[in-house]
Design a protein around this motif. Structure first.
Motif, PDB file in Angstrom:
ATOM      1  N   VAL A 154       2.214  -1.112   4.284  1.00 31.15           N
ATOM      2  CA  VAL A 154       1.417  -2.031   3.469  1.00 31.15           C
ATOM      3  C   VAL A 154       0.226  -2.438   4.315  1.00 31.15           C
ATOM      4  O   VAL A 154       0.379  -3.099   5.347  1.00 31.15           O
ATOM      5  N   GLU A 155      -0.963  -2.047   3.891  1.00 32.32           N
ATOM      6  CA  GLU A 155      -2.165  -2.286   4.695  1.00 32.32           C
ATOM      7  C   GLU A 155      -2.611  -3.748   4.636  1.00 32.32           C
ATOM      8  O   GLU A 155      -2.027  -4.560   3.919  1.00 32.32           O
ATOM      9  N   GLU A 156      -3.686  -4.044   5.374  1.00 36.20           N
ATOM     10  CA  GLU A 156      -4.178  -5.416   5.517  1.00 36.20           C
ATOM     11  C   GLU A 156      -4.467  -6.081   4.166  1.00 36.20           C
ATOM     12  O   GLU A 156      -5.087  -5.479   3.286  1.00 36.20           O
ATOM     13  N   LYS A 157      -3.984  -7.328   4.050  1.00 27.84           N
ATOM     14  CA  LYS A 157      -4.289  -8.200   2.919  1.00 27.84           C
ATOM     15  C   LYS A 157      -3.900  -7.613   1.561  1.00 27.84           C
ATOM     16  O   LYS A 157      -4.459  -7.988   0.523  1.00 27.84           O
ATOM     17  N   ALA A 158      -2.934  -6.704   1.556  1.00 30.81           N
ATOM     18  CA  ALA A 158      -2.394  -6.199   0.287  1.00 30.81           C
ATOM     19  C   ALA A 158      -1.289  -7.137  -0.182  1.00 30.81           C
ATOM     20  O   ALA A 158      -0.731  -7.913   0.599  1.00 30.81           O
ATOM     21  N   TYR A 159      -0.955  -7.064  -1.464  1.00 34.18           N
ATOM     22  CA  TYR A 159       0.028  -7.978  -2.049  1.00 34.18           C
ATOM     23  C   TYR A 159       1.041  -7.179  -2.860  1.00 34.18           C
ATOM     24  O   TYR A 159       0.687  -6.485  -3.804  1.00 34.18           O
ATOM     25  N   VAL A 160       2.316  -7.307  -2.464  1.00 32.62           N
ATOM     26  CA  VAL A 160       3.411  -6.708  -3.224  1.00 32.62           C
ATOM     27  C   VAL A 160       4.021  -7.800  -4.084  1.00 32.62           C
ATOM     28  O   VAL A 160       4.513  -8.808  -3.566  1.00 32.62           O
ATOM     29  N   ALA A 161       3.984  -7.630  -5.398  1.00 31.38           N
ATOM     30  CA  ALA A 161       4.426  -8.669  -6.334  1.00 31.38           C
ATOM     31  C   ALA A 161       5.931  -8.923  -6.205  1.00 31.38           C
ATOM     32  O   ALA A 161       6.694  -8.052  -5.773  1.00 31.38           O
ATOM     33  N   PRO A 162       6.388 -10.121  -6.587  1.00 29.72           N
ATOM     34  CA  PRO A 162       7.818 -10.445  -6.529  1.00 29.72           C
ATOM     35  C   PRO A 162       8.679  -9.436  -7.263  1.00 29.72           C
ATOM     36  O   PRO A 162       8.302  -8.925  -8.328  1.00 29.72           O
ATOM     37  N   ALA A 163       9.859  -9.144  -6.675  1.00 29.00           N
ATOM     38  CA  ALA A 163      10.875  -8.254  -7.249  1.00 29.00           C
ATOM     39  C   ALA A 163      10.428  -6.797  -7.361  1.00 29.00           C
ATOM     40  O   ALA A 163      11.120  -5.989  -7.978  1.00 29.00           O
ATOM     41  N   VAL A 165       9.587  -2.920  -5.888  1.00 31.40           N
ATOM     42  CA  VAL A 165      10.235  -2.019  -4.937  1.00 31.40           C
ATOM     43  C   VAL A 165       9.219  -0.991  -4.458  1.00 31.40           C
ATOM     44  O   VAL A 165       8.749  -0.157  -5.243  1.00 31.40           O
ATOM     45  N   VAL A 166       8.883  -1.081  -3.175  1.00 29.83           N
ATOM     46  CA  VAL A 166       7.985  -0.105  -2.558  1.00 29.83           C
ATOM     47  C   VAL A 166       8.867   0.997  -1.988  1.00 29.83           C
ATOM     48  O   VAL A 166       9.596   0.792  -1.014  1.00 29.83           O
ATOM     49  N   THR A 167       8.828   2.165  -2.582  1.00 31.77           N
ATOM     50  CA  THR A 167       9.742   3.254  -2.240  1.00 31.77           C
ATOM     51  C   THR A 167       9.392   3.857  -0.874  1.00 31.77           C
ATOM     52  O   THR A 167       8.278   3.695  -0.369  1.00 31.77           O
ATOM     53  N   PRO A 168      10.362   4.575  -0.252  1.00 27.66           N
ATOM     54  CA  PRO A 168      10.147   5.143   1.080  1.00 27.66           C
ATOM     55  C   PRO A 168       8.888   6.005   1.157  1.00 27.66           C
ATOM     56  O   PRO A 168       8.603   6.803   0.266  1.00 27.66           O
ATOM     57  N   GLY A 169       8.139   5.804   2.250  1.00 28.12           N
ATOM     58  CA  GLY A 169       6.948   6.608   2.509  1.00 28.12           C
ATOM     59  C   GLY A 169       5.703   6.203   1.749  1.00 28.12           C
ATOM     60  O   GLY A 169       4.637   6.791   1.943  1.00 28.12           O
ATOM     61  N   THR A 170       5.774   5.203   0.884  1.00 30.82           N
ATOM     62  CA  THR A 170       4.614   4.765   0.101  1.00 30.82           C
ATOM     63  C   THR A 170       3.594   4.070   1.003  1.00 30.82           C
ATOM     64  O   THR A 170       3.953   3.303   1.900  1.00 30.82           O
ATOM     65  N   LYS A 171       2.324   4.311   0.748  1.00 29.83           N
ATOM     66  CA  LYS A 171       1.252   3.644   1.493  1.00 29.83           C
ATOM     67  C   LYS A 171       0.403   2.842   0.515  1.00 29.83           C
ATOM     68  O   LYS A 171      -0.172   3.396  -0.417  1.00 29.83           O
ATOM     69  N   ILE A 172       0.351   1.524   0.728  1.00 32.86           N
ATOM     70  CA  ILE A 172      -0.418   0.629  -0.145  1.00 32.86           C
ATOM     71  C   ILE A 172      -1.735   0.294   0.544  1.00 32.86           C
ATOM     72  O   ILE A 172      -1.737  -0.297   1.632  1.00 32.86           O
ATOM     73  N   PRO A 173      -2.870   0.660  -0.044  1.00 33.57           N
ATOM     74  CA  PRO A 173      -4.170   0.393   0.583  1.00 33.57           C
ATOM     75  C   PRO A 173      -4.472  -1.103   0.720  1.00 33.57           C
ATOM     76  O   PRO A 173      -3.871  -1.938   0.028  1.00 33.57           O
ATOM     77  N   ALA A 174      -5.400  -1.420   1.579  1.00 32.81           N
ATOM     78  CA  ALA A 174      -5.777  -2.805   1.843  1.00 32.81           C
ATOM     79  C   ALA A 174      -6.359  -3.469   0.603  1.00 32.81           C
ATOM     80  O   ALA A 174      -7.077  -2.836  -0.188  1.00 32.81           O
ATOM     81  N   GLY A 175      -6.022  -4.761   0.421  1.00 40.91           N
ATOM     82  CA  GLY A 175      -6.635  -5.567  -0.630  1.00 40.91           C
ATOM     83  C   GLY A 175      -6.221  -5.241  -2.040  1.00 40.91           C
ATOM     84  O   GLY A 175      -6.916  -5.621  -2.985  1.00 40.91           O
ATOM     85  N   GLU A 176      -5.096  -4.555  -2.226  1.00 41.68           N
ATOM     86  CA  GLU A 176      -4.648  -4.204  -3.572  1.00 41.68           C
ATOM     87  C   GLU A 176      -3.369  -4.931  -3.956  1.00 41.68           C
ATOM     88  O   GLU A 176      -2.533  -5.248  -3.109  1.00 41.68           O
ATOM     89  N   LEU A 177      -3.203  -5.150  -5.258  1.00 41.69           N
ATOM     90  CA  LEU A 177      -1.983  -5.719  -5.811  1.00 41.69           C
ATOM     91  C   LEU A 177      -1.127  -4.600  -6.390  1.00 41.69           C
ATOM     92  O   LEU A 177      -1.591  -3.834  -7.234  1.00 41.69           O
ATOM     93  N   TRP A 178       0.118  -4.524  -5.905  1.00 41.81           N
ATOM     94  CA  TRP A 178       1.065  -3.538  -6.420  1.00 41.81           C
ATOM     95  C   TRP A 178       2.257  -4.262  -7.006  1.00 41.81           C
ATOM     96  O   TRP A 178       2.700  -5.291  -6.489  1.00 41.81           O
ATOM     97  N   ALA A 179       2.803  -3.703  -8.087  1.00 43.93           N
ATOM     98  CA  ALA A 179       3.941  -4.336  -8.748  1.00 43.93           C
ATOM     99  C   ALA A 179       4.790  -3.279  -9.433  1.00 43.93           C
ATOM    100  O   ALA A 179       4.333  -2.171  -9.717  1.00 43.93           O
ATOM    101  N   GLY A 180       6.055  -3.658  -9.714  1.00 43.33           N
ATOM    102  CA  GLY A 180       6.951  -2.783 -10.466  1.00 43.33           C
ATOM    103  C   GLY A 180       8.005  -2.139  -9.594  1.00 43.33           C
ATOM    104  O   GLY A 180       8.039  -2.304  -8.378  1.00 43.33           O
ATOM    105  N   ALA A 181       8.904  -1.405 -10.234  1.00 38.93           N
ATOM    106  CA  ALA A 181       9.971  -0.692  -9.533  1.00 38.93           C
ATOM    107  C   ALA A 181      10.073   0.722 -10.121  1.00 38.93           C
ATOM    108  O   ALA A 181      10.668   0.884 -11.193  1.00 38.93           O
ATOM    109  N   PRO A 182       9.485   1.709  -9.488  1.00 38.73           N
ATOM    110  CA  PRO A 182       8.778   1.635  -8.204  1.00 38.73           C
ATOM    111  C   PRO A 182       7.411   0.978  -8.335  1.00 38.73           C
ATOM    112  O   PRO A 182       6.812   0.982  -9.411  1.00 38.73           O
TER     113      PRO A 182
END
Length: 274
Positions: A154-163, A165-182
């Motif tokens: 999870v890169e700088e200042k990114a946000y993973v929403a409550p509940a 699931v960031v699956t194995p090997g996933t890369k979340i870019p900086a400054g983005e909001l990610w949500a859901g399962a996966p």
């Protein structure tokens, strides 16, 4: 026979407790520095294979939290109640001013990819979250009950929403909001959201220091504070108080409708007197 053994065991246990208490008292008597019994003792720091945690003196680690094995934690960070950080088969590094929320779990991996866990500075991990063998860069936020799994970044200042699931090997870019399962990208974070996350880091650090001060008190301090509070309350009750003026009072004669035979309620009687 079993009852005899049980009684003998209880007697031996009682004797050992008495010997232990006597040894403890003798140890206190020969100590160079004063011994202080904490209000909430805890075995929260545990070594594994001879390697114990390295924790800054400026951290707050709650009494019910557990920090185990090869773990390092930087200045101003906070490990909240019920959280577990376990570096038993790999290392866990945590930077400065990072908060690990209540009941969160931070772990590592040895078999699948041999991943450590690296958490940067100013990171916020919400209550009940799981970070397993992942990398969290500076300033990112992991929401309540979210999961970040093996090898994820999870890169700088990114946000993973409550509940989420960031699956194995996933890369979340900086400054983005990610949500859901996966978890999937939702959108870029706004400047207001980024500013709010940074402010929350500072407020959490301040709150952690307040908790650290309270948890460091021994029972004598607690009793002294309770006594002072009781004295202050007694003084406040015994001091003379100014009468509270009734907002319905009219000319110092009370509220209308409750004045007995006054010129206000019976003006005709005042005329007769004149």
């Amino acid at each position: 026979m079993s009852s005899y053994v049980a009684r003998a065991s209880l007697g031996l246990a009682s004797a050992m407790r008495k010997v232990g208490s006597a040894l403890d008292g003798a140890g206190k008597g020969i100590e160079i520095t004063k011994y202080t019994e904490k209000l909430v003792p805890s075995t929260r720091f545990v070594a594994v294979d001879g390697i114990g945690p390295t924790v800054s003196a400026e951290c707050f680690v709650a009494p019910s939290a557990s920090v185990i094995g090869n773990v390092s934690i930087g200045k101003g960070s906070s490990i909240w109640y019920g959280a577990t950080i376990r570096g038993d088969v790999n290392e866990v590094t945590i930077g400065d001013r990072t908060s690990i929320g209540d009941r969160s779990v931070v772990h590592v991996a040895k078999i699948q990819g041999d991943f450590p866990t690296h958490i940067g500075s100013g990171v916020t991990i919400g209550p009940g979250a799981l970070v397993h063998a992942a990398t969290l860069k500076d300033g990112c936020v992991i929401g309540e009950a979210a999961q970040v799994m093996d090898g994820a970044v999870v890169e700088e200042k990114a946000y993973v929403a409550p509940a989420s699931v960031v699956t194995p090997g996933t890369k979340i870019p900086a400054g983005e909001l990610w949500a859901g399962a996966p978890a999937k990208k939702v959108r870029a974070l706004t400047e207001a959201e980024l500013s709010s996350a940074a402010e929350a880091v500072l407020q959490t650090a301040i709150l952690a220091q307040e908790h650290a001060i309270e948890n460091a008190k021994d029972y004598k301090q607690i009793l002294e504070e309770a006594e002072l509070a009781d004295i202050a309350e007694h003084l406040d009750e015994s001091s003379p108080r100014k009468p509270i003026k009734d907002i319905n009072d009219v000319l110092g004669q009370g509220p209308p409708g409750r004045i007995f035979r006054s010129t206000l309620t019976h003006p005709y009687e005042a005329g007769k007197k004149n």
